[in-house]
Enzyme design. Structure first.
Site, mmCIF file in Angstrom:
data_model
loop_
_atom_site.group_PDB
_atom_site.id
_atom_site.type_symbol
_atom_site.label_atom_id
_atom_site.label_comp_id
_atom_site.label_asym_id
_atom_site.label_seq_id
_atom_site.Cartn_x
_atom_site.Cartn_y
_atom_site.Cartn_z
ATOM 1 N N TYR A 217 0.864 2.727 -11.083
ATOM 2 C CA TYR A 217 0.794 4.107 -10.585
ATOM 3 C C TYR A 217 1.318 4.247 -9.156
ATOM 4 O O TYR A 217 1.328 5.343 -8.617
ATOM 5 C CB TYR A 217 -0.639 4.654 -10.683
ATOM 6 C CG TYR A 217 -1.701 3.769 -10.036
ATOM 7 C CD1 TYR A 217 -1.890 3.769 -8.668
ATOM 8 C CD2 TYR A 217 -2.480 2.927 -10.808
ATOM 9 C CE1 TYR A 217 -2.836 2.949 -8.079
ATOM 10 C CE2 TYR A 217 -3.434 2.109 -10.232
ATOM 11 C CZ TYR A 217 -3.616 2.118 -8.864
ATOM 12 O OH TYR A 217 -4.548 1.306 -8.292
ATOM 13 N N LYS A 218 1.738 3.121 -8.534
ATOM 14 C CA LYS A 218 2.319 3.206 -7.190
ATOM 15 C C LYS A 218 3.832 3.399 -7.341
ATOM 16 O O LYS A 218 4.271 4.478 -7.708
ATOM 17 C CB LYS A 218 1.922 1.973 -6.385
ATOM 18 C CG LYS A 218 0.410 1.976 -6.078
ATOM 19 C CD LYS A 218 -0.114 0.713 -5.461
ATOM 20 C CE LYS A 218 -1.630 0.851 -5.241
ATOM 21 N NZ LYS A 218 -2.308 -0.423 -5.052
ATOM 22 N N ASP B 81 -0.478 -10.788 -6.447
ATOM 23 C CA ASP B 81 -0.679 -9.375 -6.669
ATOM 24 C C ASP B 81 0.567 -8.648 -6.171
ATOM 25 O O ASP B 81 0.915 -8.715 -4.979
ATOM 26 C CB ASP B 81 -1.939 -8.899 -5.924
ATOM 27 C CG ASP B 81 -2.304 -7.472 -6.302
ATOM 28 O OD1 ASP B 81 -1.381 -6.685 -6.575
ATOM 29 O OD2 ASP B 81 -3.502 -7.160 -6.307
ATOM 30 N N PHE C 223 -6.061 -6.959 -0.329
ATOM 31 C CA PHE C 223 -6.757 -5.717 -0.662
ATOM 32 C C PHE C 223 -8.207 -6.061 -1.016
ATOM 33 O O PHE C 223 -8.448 -6.980 -1.798
ATOM 34 C CB PHE C 223 -6.052 -5.069 -1.854
ATOM 35 C CG PHE C 223 -6.506 -3.674 -2.155
ATOM 36 C CD1 PHE C 223 -6.067 -2.611 -1.386
ATOM 37 C CD2 PHE C 223 -7.364 -3.422 -3.211
ATOM 38 C CE1 PHE C 223 -6.469 -1.317 -1.670
ATOM 39 C CE2 PHE C 223 -7.779 -2.133 -3.502
ATOM 40 C CZ PHE C 223 -7.332 -1.069 -2.725
ATOM 41 N N ARG D 96 0.019 5.308 7.439
ATOM 42 C CA ARG D 96 0.846 4.550 6.513
ATOM 43 C C ARG D 96 1.886 5.450 5.857
ATOM 44 O O ARG D 96 1.571 6.550 5.413
ATOM 45 C CB ARG D 96 -0.094 3.975 5.464
ATOM 46 C CG ARG D 96 0.442 2.874 4.638
ATOM 47 C CD ARG D 96 -0.703 2.232 3.877
ATOM 48 N NE ARG D 96 -1.200 3.109 2.823
ATOM 49 C CZ ARG D 96 -1.631 2.680 1.630
ATOM 50 N NH1 ARG D 96 -1.622 1.401 1.351
ATOM 51 N NH2 ARG D 96 -2.080 3.529 0.732
HETATM 52 C C1 LIG Z 1 -3.794 -0.509 -5.268
HETATM 53 C C2 LIG Z 1 -4.310 -1.897 -5.280
HETATM 54 C C3 LIG Z 1 -5.393 -2.259 -6.102
HETATM 55 C C4 LIG Z 1 -6.122 -1.223 -6.916
HETATM 56 O O1 LIG Z 1 -6.743 -1.762 -8.036
HETATM 57 P P1 LIG Z 1 -7.206 -0.800 -9.234
HETATM 58 O O2 LIG Z 1 -8.098 -1.668 -10.040
HETATM 59 O O3 LIG Z 1 -5.959 -0.359 -9.948
HETATM 60 O O4 LIG Z 1 -7.919 0.371 -8.643
HETATM 61 C C5 LIG Z 1 -5.764 -3.595 -6.129
HETATM 62 N N1 LIG Z 1 -5.134 -4.524 -5.364
HETATM 63 C C6 LIG Z 1 -4.103 -4.194 -4.557
HETATM 64 C C7 LIG Z 1 -3.441 -5.236 -3.730
HETATM 65 C C8 LIG Z 1 -3.687 -2.868 -4.472
HETATM 66 O O5 LIG Z 1 -2.696 -2.536 -3.640
#
Ligand SMILES: *Cc1c(COP(=O)(O)O)cnc(C)c1O
Length: 397
Positions: free
Chosen positions: A209-210, A184, A113, A356
């Site tokens: 939050y996911k 992660d 990400f 997705r």
């Molecule tokens: C959703 C997601 C994030 C989002 O990070 P926030 O700081 O909570 O906005 C970061 N890394 C990955 C791999 C994600 O899927």
């Protein structure tokens, strides 16, 4: 066997909506509003500042951390909550790098990400002195591990394609060459079985939050292996990670274990929402959830592949190699998703061309996913996506 009819009844989805985006923002469990309302009215409203002691607010990050820990195979006292995932990535990386002082390279992959990569890059710039982020293709991670690598930073499940890394294998290989690992678990926690203790993970982070349904902006989690937790120096040394915050010492002394990864005042209302949302998981067996997720994915995939050949599968075909989502490529992906949403099927779009769909057995039935796939095929067959209104890009895709 987990009773998924019972978990489904705990959610408050709008009628007429089939929600295939719980991998991005989990929906609202019914009882959450009442619990948050209680935290607002009875705790904040009545207890005022005494709520920190009387309502146990100060211990909420650890208490909720233990509940999240159960879903990722972490022992009691090894997970804490707070901040956003990007911050937690930074903290874990900074601490891991310090433990491998003689090395300078963070290894990651191009499927990660972007925020994780940006945070790593920012940290390297701050550290200077030859620190660098190296990214390779996901298939090349294992062979790129050598004794120059300080930290392997990987997102287990690719947010775009759902491709899943072999966590146990990469950790074993990283440890062989003397590297530490930061995982992660944003698309793993609550989606697939994870065992941070069993795989000897060094650091793990993720968001709530996911798949954990804590609501927009819910706090992130961080796990530090107990064998390292007493040893790591927190780079973001905030007062609530101090051994004795209310001693108000002028010098920083890290708190016990993972508690030192706390930074500032915890978001009590969001933690209350998460704490309530985690009740849904009581009685859920994660292996049952995985099996059910794969059944739902297969049902969706069969209909899409039989009915709309224009969509090319972007996820691994082998179910063992993917998380809890399916992705497809199409040059008009954005418009197709907008057309789907207009018909009550919510998925999302990731640039440049990915459609997705997340599969969450807690509240999705076989009937839902079949209906969603049929709707998608109809939209494709009738080119219903090809309207001006569906091509206009909103800020959030
Ligand atoms: C959703 C997601 C994030 C989002 O990070 P926030 O700081 O909570 O906005 C970061 N890394 C990955 C791999 C994600 O899927």
């Amino acid at each position: 066997m987990t009773d998924f009819t019972a978990t489904r009844a705990m959610f408050d989805l709008p009628s007429g909506v089939i929600y295939l985006d719980g991998n991005s923002l989990g929906p609202l469990p019914r009882h959450v509003a009442e619990r948050v309302s209680h935290a607002i009215t009875d705790e904040w409203g009545k207890l005022l500042i005494t709520g920190w002691n009387k309502a146990g607010w100060m211990d909420l990050p650890a208490r909720v951390g233990n509940r999240v820990g159960k879903l990722i195979g972490a022992p009691e006292g090894s997970v804490t909550m707070g901040d956003t995932l990007s911050i937690k990535v930074y903290q874990a990386l900074a601490s891991a790098l310090e433990l491998r002082e003689e090395r300078r390279v963070i290894l990651s992959d191009t499927g990660n990400f972007p925020s994780d990569l940006y945070m790593a890059d920012g940290l390297c710039r701050t550290l200077g002195a030859g620190y660098q982020l190296k990214t390779v293709a996901p298939e090349e991670v294992e062979s790129a591990l050598d004794d120059t690598i300080a930290v392997l930073m990987i997102t287990e499940v690719d947010y775009r394609t759902g491709r899943k890394h072999d966590m146990a294998r990469l950790i074993a290989r990283a440890h062989e060459v003397g590297a530490l690992t930061v995982w992660d678990l944003a698309h793993s926690a609550g989606a697939i079985p994870v065992n941070v203790a069993g795989t000897d993970t060094d650091f793990a982070v993720g968001c709530s939050y996911k798949y954990l349904n804590s609501g927009p902006g819910g706090p992130a989690f961080i796990y530090v292996a107990p064998r390292l937790a007493q040893q790591v120096r927190p780079a973001l040394s905030g007062w609530l990670g101090h051994e004795a915050p209310f001693a108000f010492d002028l010098d920083y002394r890290p708190g016990a274990g993972v508690e030192r990864m706390r930074v500032g005042t915890p978001p009590i209302l969001q933690l209350a929402a998460l704490d309530a949302a985690l009740d849904v998981w009581e009685g859920v067996n994660i292996d049952d959830l995985r099996e059910r997720s794969l059944q739902l994915q297969q049902a969706f995939l069969s209909i899409v592949e039989a009915g709309c050949s224009e969509l090319a599968l972007a996820s691994p075909r082998n179910p063992d190699e993917r998380g809890s989502q399916l992705s497809f490529r199409h040059e008009h992906g954005y418009a197709i998703i907008q057309a789907l949403i207009a018909e009550g099927v919510i998925g999302d779009f990731r640039a440049p061309d990915i459609l997705r769909f997340g599969f969450t057995p807690l509240y999705l039935s076989q009937h839902d996913v079949e209906k969603a796939a049929q709707t998608l095929c109809t939209i494709m067959a009738e080119r219903r996506w090809d309207k001006a209104e569906f091509h206009h890009r909103a800020k959030v895709t």
